[in-house]
Design a protein around this motif. Structure first.
Motif, PDB file in Angstrom:
ATOM      1  N   TYR A 102     -33.797 -14.588  26.906  1.00  0.00           N
ATOM      2  CA  TYR A 102     -34.190 -13.256  27.288  1.00  0.00           C
ATOM      3  C   TYR A 102     -34.665 -11.640  26.197  1.00  0.00           C
ATOM      4  N   ARG A 103     -33.803 -11.829  25.705  1.00  0.00           N
ATOM      5  CA  ARG A 103     -33.471 -10.582  24.599  1.00  0.00           C
ATOM      6  C   ARG A 103     -34.931 -11.236  23.981  1.00  0.00           C
ATOM      7  N   SER A 104     -35.549 -11.875  23.669  1.00  0.00           N
ATOM      8  CA  SER A 104     -36.389 -11.656  22.635  1.00  0.00           C
ATOM      9  C   SER A 104     -37.505 -12.015  23.510  1.00  0.00           C
ATOM     10  N   VAL A 140     -37.998  -9.498  25.837  1.00  0.00           N
ATOM     11  CA  VAL A 140     -37.856  -8.425  26.464  1.00  0.00           C
ATOM     12  C   VAL A 140     -38.895  -7.541  24.601  1.00  0.00           C
ATOM     13  N   GLN A 141     -38.481  -7.773  23.730  1.00  0.00           N
ATOM     14  CA  GLN A 141     -38.806  -7.247  22.515  1.00  0.00           C
ATOM     15  C   GLN A 141     -40.055  -8.091  22.780  1.00  0.00           C
ATOM     16  N   ALA A 186     -29.935 -15.162  24.895  1.00  0.00           N
ATOM     17  CA  ALA A 186     -30.776 -14.177  23.800  1.00  0.00           C
ATOM     18  C   ALA A 186     -32.098 -14.760  23.739  1.00  0.00           C
TER      19      ALA A 186
END
Length: 335
Positions: free
Chosen positions: A15-17, A19-20, A13
């Motif tokens: 890492y997704r943040s 990337v965003q 989660a």
């Protein structure tokens, strides 16, 4: 279906943040916009009430922007030999969860940025160098008033964010350089006709709310004769000298431009009477400057005060008309 371990799910989660956040940062094409974006997005990755972006000048000084909550403060730090930011650049400091003890042990004396905010002192501190180009000259820091606030994983994410910010800073600087060159006359260093059009449009849009403004249009009498007699290099030197004089005499809030050839324009605050005084002072300055021709260039000027309902063409046409009238009469300026 296998259950993802909680720690792994949290990391995914996060890492997704990241990337965003990186995508948002990459869309910032101006340095100032990027700085604000970095501060906002850092709060998506870290539980820290304070973020800091510091840029080092050639003399070792720092320009800093601190964000505490929604309050942003810009400050200047004079050059110094050793400090937290300097230690980040040379690799001696990245993460410290007991900043007070670290400072005592190292014998460092620091001061609090944005001291007027009244926030508690920083107890946990992380900082990473930013490397737009090659050598690091900026630091990204997140800070907390709680001891033990950060983990090695936090530092890893800050370093990853720092890589994205470094690339974005370099891209923003390139964008600003290209934009500056597109709006700047290369011979004189003055803003060009494109910049003039934009500035006049902005002045006309604000004319109803602002005091009077006056447009001055100028050219050099018999400039072709200067080129024919002394050569184009000397002609360029004359134009360059006029540009230097305008940079001095038309400092903000005035704006000076090279429109092309031997034509220049100046936007002045105030009415036409104030504009005439400015022109006389400018012509006097020209006569005192050294020139590569026997006499100072003979400059003609036309003035036009802005009127309600003016378009760019209307305003320029009136100033041009007066300039050409002065040119025909060799009067510098018609009173």
């Amino acid at each position: 279906m296998a259950t993802v371990p909680p720690d792994l799910a949290r990391q995914i989660a996060r890492y997704r943040s990241l990337v965003q956040v990186a995508a948002v940062v990459a869309r910032s094409v101006r340095t100032d916009e990027l700085v604000r974006t970095v501060h906002r997005q850092a709060r998506e990755l870290f539980t820290a009430p304070v973020t800091l972006l510091a840029t080092r000048g050639p003399d070792g000084s720092w320009t800093t922007r601190t964000l505490e909550g929604d309050t942003s403060v810009d400050e200047y730090i004079a050059p110094r030999h050793d400090g937290l930011l300097e230690r980040v650049l040379d690799g001696r400091l990245r993460l410290e969860n007991d900043l007070s003890a670290y400072l005592r042990h190292e014998g460092l004396h620091v001061f609090r940025l944005n001291a007027a905010s009244g926030r508690p002192i920083t107890r946990s501190w992380m900082g990473v160098p930013l490397r737009p180009g090659s050598a690091p000259h900026a630091v990204l820091s997140v800070q907390s008033d709680h001891a033990g606030a950060f983990t090695p994983e936090d530092l890893e994410f800050l370093e990853l964010l720092g890589l994205h910010v470094s690339i974005a800073l370099e891209n923003a600087a390139l964008h600003e350089r290209v934009e500056h060159e597109a709006r700047t006359d290369p011979l004189t260093g003055l803003p060009n006709r494109r910049a003039f059009t934009a500035q006049v449009a902005a002045t006309l849009d604000a004319a109803a709310q602002l005091p009077a403004a006056t447009l001055v249009v100028m050219d050099v009498q018999d400039f072709k004769r200067i080129n024919d007699t002394h050569g184009h290099q000397v002609g360029d030197e004359v134009l360059h000298g006029l540009g230097e004089a305008l940079m001095v005499c038309a400092a903000p809030p005035a704006h000076a431009f090279r429109l092309g050839g031997d034509e220049f324009a100046v936007l002045l605050p105030g009415d036409a009477d104030a504009g005439q005084q400015w022109v006389h002072a400018f012509l006097h300055d020209l006569r005192l400057r050294p020139w590569s021709i026997p006499d100072s260039p003979y400059v003609n000027a036309g003035l036009a005060e802005v009127r309600a309902g003016d378009t760019l063409s209307d305003w320029v046409r009136r100033a041009d008309h007066r300039m050409y009238a002065a040119k025909r009469q060799r009067a510098h300026l018609l009173e």
